[in-house]
Design an enzyme around this catalytic site. Structure first.
Site, PDB file in Angstrom:
ATOM      1  N   GLU B 296      11.412 -30.165  51.510  1.00 42.32           N
ATOM      2  CA  GLU B 296      11.518 -28.874  50.817  1.00 42.32           C
ATOM      3  C   GLU B 296      11.582 -29.035  49.306  1.00 42.32           C
ATOM      4  O   GLU B 296      12.407 -28.417  48.638  1.00 42.32           O
ATOM      5  CB  GLU B 296      12.736 -28.091  51.331  1.00 42.32           C
ATOM      6  CG  GLU B 296      12.611 -27.760  52.820  1.00 42.32           C
ATOM      7  CD  GLU B 296      13.735 -26.889  53.359  1.00 42.32           C
ATOM      8  OE1 GLU B 296      14.847 -26.975  52.824  1.00 42.32           O
ATOM      9  OE2 GLU B 296      13.489 -26.137  54.309  1.00 42.32           O
ATOM     10  N   ASP B 381      15.061 -25.287  62.516  1.00 37.02           N
ATOM     11  CA  ASP B 381      16.074 -25.143  61.472  1.00 37.02           C
ATOM     12  C   ASP B 381      17.174 -24.185  61.893  1.00 37.02           C
ATOM     13  O   ASP B 381      17.248 -23.070  61.397  1.00 37.02           O
ATOM     14  CB  ASP B 381      15.415 -24.652  60.174  1.00 37.02           C
ATOM     15  CG  ASP B 381      16.365 -24.752  58.988  1.00 37.02           C
ATOM     16  OD1 ASP B 381      17.403 -25.417  59.119  1.00 37.02           O
ATOM     17  OD2 ASP B 381      16.064 -24.166  57.931  1.00 37.02           O
ATOM     18  N   GLU B 409      23.445 -18.815  58.784  1.00 44.37           N
ATOM     19  CA  GLU B 409      22.219 -18.498  58.039  1.00 44.37           C
ATOM     20  C   GLU B 409      21.264 -17.649  58.862  1.00 44.37           C
ATOM     21  O   GLU B 409      20.636 -16.723  58.342  1.00 44.37           O
ATOM     22  CB  GLU B 409      21.537 -19.814  57.626  1.00 44.37           C
ATOM     23  CG  GLU B 409      20.187 -19.627  56.957  1.00 44.37           C
ATOM     24  CD  GLU B 409      19.551 -20.953  56.537  1.00 44.37           C
ATOM     25  OE1 GLU B 409      20.167 -22.019  56.750  1.00 44.37           O
ATOM     26  OE2 GLU B 409      18.436 -20.913  55.992  1.00 44.37           O
TER      27      GLU B 409
END
Lengths: 717, 717
Positions: B296, B381, B409
């Protein structure tokens, strides 16, 4: 979990509303057999009664019950239009003196019973009166109320906090965690803390709050954010606090709902009218807009060839039908259009300190009746010391709202102990001389000098999500003193410091006196170790942390330190006399004459107005260089003295707060020393003179001080 | 201030360490005449004794005094090497079972007296044992300790929290305010809260904490930040918690102290050796480095043509002399170099889920002994549900550290009630089959399957500056269950939920059972209303808030939703079978065969592995489209049920916490409905099928759901 419980009690959350048990003798004298309410039970009246019950419960150990019939020893909470007949004559007479937000407190007899009376014309007056009595009970001054009734009215109708809180919950120049406004969770989740915020502010008489940063985002006027603001307003309303919003000039354009933001474009005016109506549908008592326009990159009417009047009045007309106000900031620092051609900094007459006056003075009398021009206390930007802003007194036909900064952007963040009361007082008592001697700034601001109807005071809040609200225990005092002075600008900052200390720490004289002593000299100490003798704007770039007298270059000359101190081999200081930038001429003639004359200028403003040689003889007889060094060292010494005083209070203050303050003072001493050393190391390269005898050399070379970097400093942007 | 005091008590700050008074009968049975310490009074032993005093003071109303001589009814805190002779034989035998961090609890007789014994080989074992006994006293299970001694040892030596906390105090994917680490104030100011953080973690057996975000800044290794980390480490040390730091691969280059960050450059290796030595001088028990490299946008060894082994081992060699560990993250999703040429997304075999395996599997056995490869529970993820990561079991010669996400998240931020215990348990109990049936992920992670020496578990923390630590009361349970499973991955998430509920809310069965019931189904409900039947990665872009199945375009195909759901008129799902991306082949043959076969694939993973027509017949007999809609609605219904259950607990829970949870559940119901409606509106454009009978149509058109924007969402970046 006894340890944690003890901590919760004295972690600073309760501010000055701690309501600890009173000594038995004092407690016995408090009339609290019941709380008799002679008023409709509105949310505000209920808030007053609840606060009395909470407070008396804490102070007396028993909660007085609510009642409707007067009995002996009761507290009577009565609207003046609901008072029974037969009151003592001297009390009847005093009733007339109560204003719309004021109150009367009296130990008296009603219906043959000895009672304590809290009365007012309005519900909010009853709440203010309740808090005032509780303050008197807490700080030990309640006995005086037995002897004579007290009437109190606020000097200004608008007593406002300005939150520089961003919508992402960061706080510009905030040093106490995040914004207390949890925008993300609002409106569905309403933090119980908002209620305690309302209580604390109402206890001081603060009656307005601007929820968001003056560097505003367009989104704050989106329906989603209006709903969030409405949820906050609902909590604050019973406490008499109206919500305001900061607005970005270009909002309709940013939201792509108009093609321009020109204030004279009918579509733009219509947009603001509709948006204002939309806000009032959600927030019927909405206060109005605060605007930072054409300042530091913010858009404004000048982008369209219009002026501040065009902008302010357009908004004012949208707000007027609803009773709302525009607070239009005078914090601008471009020279007026006619002088701009000369270019920034090239012009020896260029002086940022003069620009607000130059832009606004010609507009006097042109603003609508519901516009206040909001002026910072000084002409630069919340420096540790500035002379009063020359606009005060210069706009007799335009009400000027005072803007003080409570958060300590330039005075050591939350860490340094610096009680700002004396700074506020110094400005409020400064004499503009515009209508002869005694034309104080306070009289300008409260409207008595020029007959302003609408008046107000704003304080840039130091409140955040930290448990203790302000980042440090002593910074609570700055919130407190701002609020008390907004109610009554004639109060003495020393008296307020004492009140606060008694409520926050202890009523014992041998605790109160040392603490008040520390507080009263603390701001002067910061001036000494940061910006003595009229120096200003010498801090690190961007974050404003630590010394940065060497800051130069970058986008604007007037964002550097060298622009302000103008140190050379020959001397130091900004010449604002008639021979210099002529900013002195913006003051009334007697003041201008005083500041123009180096011999008459108070030494605290010496280098603000004059550029002087390093060997200039100061009032002490010392050369200027020696006197400067003396001030720097004196500031550090004062902090050292505060540490000794505080150490001596160990055991007299609860351990957690004592330890935290002690830690902060240790940091302050180190940073004060750093300011002194870095500043002296820098200025010595110009003065070329040795340090006076007995003065220690900076322990590092100048390069060291210049090399320090502070990424991730709080509050920066 | 009685109201505020009551609030301070139940505002969530005290977590599961509330230590409320026990019923009299239970209290009478607690041996607490004194706390006898038979061990050197190290900081850790003192921490244990202080905790026992604090807790027993709270539960019994009197604080047992410290003593050194055994008396009747005392608690004995004894290092096993300091135990007196004459212990009962069955106890002697149990002592051998105590590991280096373990403990033994027993009601027994010592020197003729009835005592409660807490013993361990180490000081930290004594602290863990103390917390374990206090847990048993709080949750009502202490009586069982009277009947037989309890020995407990952690299954993994590294039990670590990962804070994604930035140096400016923002928290990536944090929904509980700012970082608890006040970097700016550290090291001079050490928030008392750090001590309570240490207590809470030690109560669970967490023994390591990575202070900063894996998206790390170079500055964290500057001397200023090492000093800050050292100040935190000092507070945590007595509680057995070692500090780790996330490091940015390019740090020496960023700080301009080397000319490259190539791991094979001797100057780079020397820099890291020197930096590591510098850290250990300040933090002698420093844990080591966590590294996100070549992921990332983060730099890494691949930037220099090197691989993860080159990078990890270079750091490992700097740490090895000091006993430090490298935790090298396997969260990468570029195809290996050899397959890169085909380009992102163009290749029908491109599958982000397969890349970590492809990159890391060939490196098995090449890492140094003090390297752990840290693998997320699933291959994408932290989605609400993912099958276990195919790397588990695939690297028999490389210890794999489990990385769970505690912060939600992808599961509704702090607002949604979603107890993650069942999710962790599902992964830990999943069977890799790599050494035959029973080769669970737990056995991979705890090292028993492959004989790893060094093992560990990491949890991405949900801790912030909010008063209740986690943003919501129920999110405390996720911190709790992570810690308990890191100590013992074989525990049942239901038992842990019950423990937590008893300590956090109430021991009353008619409170415990409904709450545990709510919790146990809550994560499945989130799966249902967000990503049912194996769907994944369908959230809003960037902030990850709310539904976004329509997200497409932008910088990377595998950052979009359409990449994952692959919905067309013909069907939906990601074909990862041998005919598709072939990701199934990364699992051991029996698992691969199962997932490759649509009929054998558990329906919870159906669309993870298979692309199926809308009319595919599911196990219920319903067509796929109908079954999907059924799942969405079932999720919403579950939340509705939780609200009813919670409403029924009014009066059984303190008002402040009850009200907050009720508010959050109301938001969750609204947002669950929004997820259902938005998702159905979108997918219906592909399925073209009507909703099953009885299912309500989404109240808005798809365009409405697509138009929603959420600026200023928390935790984003």
């Amino acid at each position: 979990m006894f340890a944690a419980a003890a901590r919760a009690d004295e972690d600073g959350y309760q501010l000055w509303l701690r309501y600890r048990p009173l000594p038995a003798a004092q407690a016995a004298a408090v009339p609290a057999s019941a709380i008799v309410t002679l008023a409709p039970e509105t949310p505000t009246v209920l808030a007053a009664r609840t606060e009395l019950q909470r407070a008396l419960g804490g102070m007396l150990g028993r909660v007085p019950q609510a009642a409707t019939a007067i009995r002996a020893g009761s507290v009577v909470l009565a609207r003046s239009d609901g008072l029974p007949a037969g009151l003592p004559a001297e009390l009847r007479g005093s009733l007339d003196r109560i204003g719309p937000e004021g109150y009367l407190l009296a130990r008296t007899r009603m219906q043959g019973q000895d009672v304590f009376l809290i009365t007012a014309k309005s519900d909010i007056g009853l709440l203010y009166g309740s808090f005032a009595w509780l303050r008197a009970l807490q700080d030990g001054s309640a006995a005086s109320l037995v002897r004579s009734p007290l009437v109190s009215n606020p000097a200004l109708p608008l007593r406002v906090l300005n939150h520089w809180d961003n919508l992402d919950r960061s706080v510009e120049r905030g040093y106490a965690g995040q914004s207390i406004w949890n925008w993300w969770e609002l409106p569905a989740i309403v933090d119980p803390r908002y209620l305690d915020y309302a209580r604390a502010n109402a206890s001081l008489g603060i009656n307005g709050t601007v929820l968001n940063n003056v560097n505003a985002k367009a989104e704050v006027l989106s329906p989603a954010f209006i709903a969030k603001a409405a949820a906050v307003a609902k909590v604050l309303r019973p406490y008499g606090i109206r919500v305001f919003l900061s607005v970005r000039w270009s909002t309709p354009l940013d939201l792509r709902e108009t093609a321009t933001a020109d204030p004279l474009d009918p579509a733009v005016a219509a947009w603001w009218r509709r948006k204002t109506e939309e806000i009032y549908r959600s927030i019927p008592d909405f206060g109005g807009f605060l605007v930072k326009a054409n300042s530091e990159g913010q858009p404004g009417p000048q982008d369209y060839g219009r002026n501040h009047v065009d902008g302010a009045n357009m908004l004012a007309r949208a707000l007027a039908p609803h009773g709302g106000t525009v607070m239009w900031r005078a914090f601008v620092y471009e020279p007026p259009e006619s002088r701009k051609r000369k270019g920034l900094g090239d012009d020896p007459k260029h002086d940022r300190a003069a620009h607000a006056y130059d832009q606004f003075k010609p507009l006097d009398g042109k603003f609508d009746a519901n516009v206040l021009v909001q002026v910072k206390n000084g002409a630069i930007d919340f420096q540790p010391r500035e002379p009063f802003h020359p606009l005060f007194g210069a706009m007799p036909k335009t009400p000027l709202m005072m803007e003080f900064q409570i958060t300590k952007e330039y005075l050591g963040f939350a860490t340094h102990l610096a009680y700002l009361g004396p700074m506020y007082e110094e400005t409020l008592r400064a004499d503009t001389h515009v209508r002869g001697k005694g034309s104080t700034v306070a009289k300008v601001v409260d409207g008595s000098l020029h007959g302003y109807k609408l008046t107000g005071m704003a304080g840039v809040a130091n409140i955040g999500s930290d448990r203790n609200w302000s980042g440090s225990h002593f910074d609570q005092a700055n919130w407190y003193v701002y609020g008390r002075l907004a109610w009554n600008p004639a109060l003495s900052s020393r008296d307020i410091a004492e009140e606060w200390t008694r409520m926050t720490f202890s009523n014992d004289a041998d605790v109160v006196q040392p603490i008040v002593g520390m507080m009263m000299g603390s701001r002067e100490a910061v001036v000494d170790y940061m910006t003595p003798m009229g120096l200003h704007h010498l801090m690190g770039r961007g974050h404003h942390y630590g010394p940065g007298p060497w800051v130069e270059g970058g986008p604007r000359a007037d964002w550097t330190s060298v622009y302000y101190h103008r140190a050379t081999k020959d001397g130091i200081g900004f010449d604002r006399t008639r021979r210099g930038s002529d900013a002195v001429s913006q003051y009334a003639p007697p003041v201008a004459a005083q500041f123009d004359d180096v011999k008459k200028t108070p030494e605290q403003f010496l280098l603000w107005f004059h550029h002087l040689p390093w060997d200039y003889t100061t009032q002490s007889g010392r050369p200027l260089w020696d006197e400067l060094v003396h001030h720097y060292s004196r500031g550090v010494d004062y902090v050292r003295g505060m540490r000794r005083t505080w150490d001596g209070l160990e055991g007299r203050i609860d351990p957690e707060r004592h330890a935290q303050v002690a830690t902060f003072l240790a940091i302050q001493e180190k940073e004060a020393q750093w300011w002194r050393d870095g500043s002296i190391a820098y200025f010595q390269t110009f003065s070329g003179r040795p340090l006076p005898a007995g003065e220690a050399l900076p322990p590092h070379a100048l390069e060291y001080y210049e090399s320090l970097e502070f990424p991730f400093a709080p509050g920066n942007g």
